[in-house]
Design a protein around this motif. Sequence first.
Motif, PDB file in Angstrom:
ATOM      1  N   VAL A  20       0.730  -1.387   0.119  1.00 47.50           N
ATOM      2  CA  VAL A  20      -0.010   0.193  -0.012  1.00 47.50           C
ATOM      3  C   VAL A  20       0.939   1.087  -0.052  1.00 47.50           C
ATOM      4  CG1 VAL A  20      -1.956  -1.099   0.998  1.00 47.50           C
ATOM      5  CG2 VAL A  20      -0.226  -0.105   2.522  1.00 47.50           C
ATOM      6  N   PHE A  21       2.115   1.115   0.376  1.00 46.18           N
ATOM      7  CA  PHE A  21       2.966   2.396   0.163  1.00 46.18           C
ATOM      8  C   PHE A  21       4.280   1.832  -0.572  1.00 46.18           C
ATOM      9  CE2 PHE A  21       1.192   2.607   4.406  1.00 46.18           C
ATOM     10  CZ  PHE A  21       0.659   3.942   4.201  1.00 46.18           C
ATOM     11  N   GLN A  22       5.030   2.890  -1.131  1.00 42.15           N
ATOM     12  CA  GLN A  22       6.207   2.434  -1.727  1.00 42.15           C
ATOM     13  C   GLN A  22       7.455   3.069  -1.112  1.00 42.15           C
ATOM     14  OE1 GLN A  22       8.293   4.436  -3.605  1.00 42.15           O
ATOM     15  NE2 GLN A  22       7.138   6.184  -3.576  1.00 42.15           N
ATOM     16  N   TYR A  23       8.522   2.565  -0.939  1.00 46.49           N
ATOM     17  CA  TYR A  23       9.753   2.915  -0.325  1.00 46.49           C
ATOM     18  C   TYR A  23      10.905   3.160  -1.061  1.00 46.49           C
ATOM     19  CZ  TYR A  23       6.513   0.542   3.149  1.00 46.49           C
ATOM     20  OH  TYR A  23       5.468   0.229   3.872  1.00 46.49           O
ATOM     21  N   GLU A  24      10.913   3.014  -2.093  1.00 51.02           N
ATOM     22  CA  GLU A  24      12.057   3.108  -3.116  1.00 51.02           C
ATOM     23  C   GLU A  24      12.344   4.347  -3.649  1.00 51.02           C
ATOM     24  OE1 GLU A  24      14.515   1.009  -2.561  1.00 51.02           O
ATOM     25  OE2 GLU A  24      12.961  -0.282  -1.125  1.00 51.02           O
ATOM     26  N   GLN A  85      17.575  16.923  -7.183  1.00 52.60           N
ATOM     27  CA  GLN A  85      16.802  16.300  -8.153  1.00 52.60           C
ATOM     28  C   GLN A  85      17.983  15.200  -8.641  1.00 52.60           C
ATOM     29  OE1 GLN A  85      14.186  15.893  -8.941  1.00 52.60           O
ATOM     30  NE2 GLN A  85      13.086  17.830  -8.395  1.00 52.60           N
ATOM     31  N   LYS A  86      19.242  15.382  -8.349  1.00 52.28           N
ATOM     32  CA  LYS A  86      20.331  14.598  -8.888  1.00 52.28           C
ATOM     33  C   LYS A  86      20.611  13.391  -7.897  1.00 52.28           C
ATOM     34  CE  LYS A  86      22.434  17.851 -11.824  1.00 52.28           C
ATOM     35  NZ  LYS A  86      23.681  18.649 -12.259  1.00 52.28           N
ATOM     36  N   LEU A  87      20.185  13.650  -6.636  1.00 51.02           N
ATOM     37  CA  LEU A  87      20.522  12.723  -5.537  1.00 51.02           C
ATOM     38  C   LEU A  87      19.757  11.459  -5.756  1.00 51.02           C
ATOM     39  CD1 LEU A  87      20.145  14.933  -2.398  1.00 51.02           C
ATOM     40  CD2 LEU A  87      22.206  14.568  -3.653  1.00 51.02           C
ATOM     41  N   ASN A  88      20.530  10.323  -5.512  1.00 49.96           N
ATOM     42  CA  ASN A  88      19.790   9.052  -5.543  1.00 49.96           C
ATOM     43  C   ASN A  88      18.772   8.752  -4.508  1.00 49.96           C
ATOM     44  OD1 ASN A  88      21.056   7.872  -3.238  1.00 49.96           O
ATOM     45  ND2 ASN A  88      22.805   7.229  -4.342  1.00 49.96           N
ATOM     46  N   ASN A  89      17.982   7.655  -4.383  1.00 48.10           N
ATOM     47  CA  ASN A  89      17.047   7.745  -3.388  1.00 48.10           C
ATOM     48  C   ASN A  89      17.367   7.523  -1.931  1.00 48.10           C
ATOM     49  OD1 ASN A  89      14.945   7.665  -5.567  1.00 48.10           O
ATOM     50  ND2 ASN A  89      15.319   5.356  -5.721  1.00 48.10           N
ATOM     51  N   GLU A  90      18.475   6.869  -1.914  1.00 47.77           N
ATOM     52  CA  GLU A  90      18.956   6.852  -0.451  1.00 47.77           C
ATOM     53  C   GLU A  90      19.522   8.181   0.045  1.00 47.77           C
ATOM     54  OE1 GLU A  90      22.411   4.375   2.240  1.00 47.77           O
ATOM     55  OE2 GLU A  90      21.947   3.901   0.163  1.00 47.77           O
TER      56      GLU A  90
END
Length: 292
Positions: A20-24, A85-90
């Motif tokens: 129900v949620f997304q985390y990545e 905007q250029k940062l990755n997800n982590e």
Amino acid sequence: MGRSFYDFQVQMGFKEVSDVFQYEDVSTKMKNQFIFMVEKIVEEISERYYKVEFWQKVINRINVEYGKSVRTIVNPEEKVHEAFQKLNNEESLYFFELMLEEMDDYLSFDYDEFVKRVNKLFLENSFGYEFVEGQMIRIDSKFIHQEVILNAIQLLYEVEFESASTEYMQAFNDYKNGNLKGSITNAGKAFESTMKIICEELNYSYKQSDNAKKLISTLMNKEFIPSYLQTHFSGLSNTLESGLPTVRNKHSHGDGVIEVEVTDKIVRYALNLCATNIVLLVEIYNEYIHQG
């Protein structure tokens, strides 16, 4: 951008959903929304010199803590926007913490209210994190998630339970959008619909107007619950009758003279309890029909 369960529900007919949620995926849309929220606060409360100084401090932290090389003399807020905007997800997860920490240290404004708005932004984007006490935490730590919530979702993929699935996921959609009373109401509807579907499939007599208590009584009188679970189910019946139905009645059928405050904690309790009950009922139903 990662899609929520509710988006999938509408577009894919319940078939390709895992959560129900997304985390990545820290989406471009959510990054833009967050930065625009910050820019508005900074613009409203800071004189030009202090505004530039604030954004420069953020750039300095990006350079030091991320090992970037962001250099600017003018328009530092635009450089922060570009760098985010250029940062990755982590890296983006930590950026939320970094930015809120700098705002708390450097700006004089209603910080707690802003954090509430940020957490609402995450919910609206079906992003499975919440900012609590200076840290980003996974929202599933507040739900009985892997063993109950996801199990309920998977069990409700069964064709005959589609209406209950729609109501259950609407409850999550309501929670996500801040409609707390609506969330409790739809959680209760999903629970009741599950029992009505079981009664319908097994030709048990019931009325569409039957509430949770009557439906529970019907299932018990028909010995839908296996005999070896009867002793344990007497206690479970009390939980079912006094748990979710009570919460729902108190909060969705009129508050009376005293205004009832529906909180996140109450809604999460309702969603968790609803899922627990649905898992039990559907698993018994599947076992029942397989045994003939």
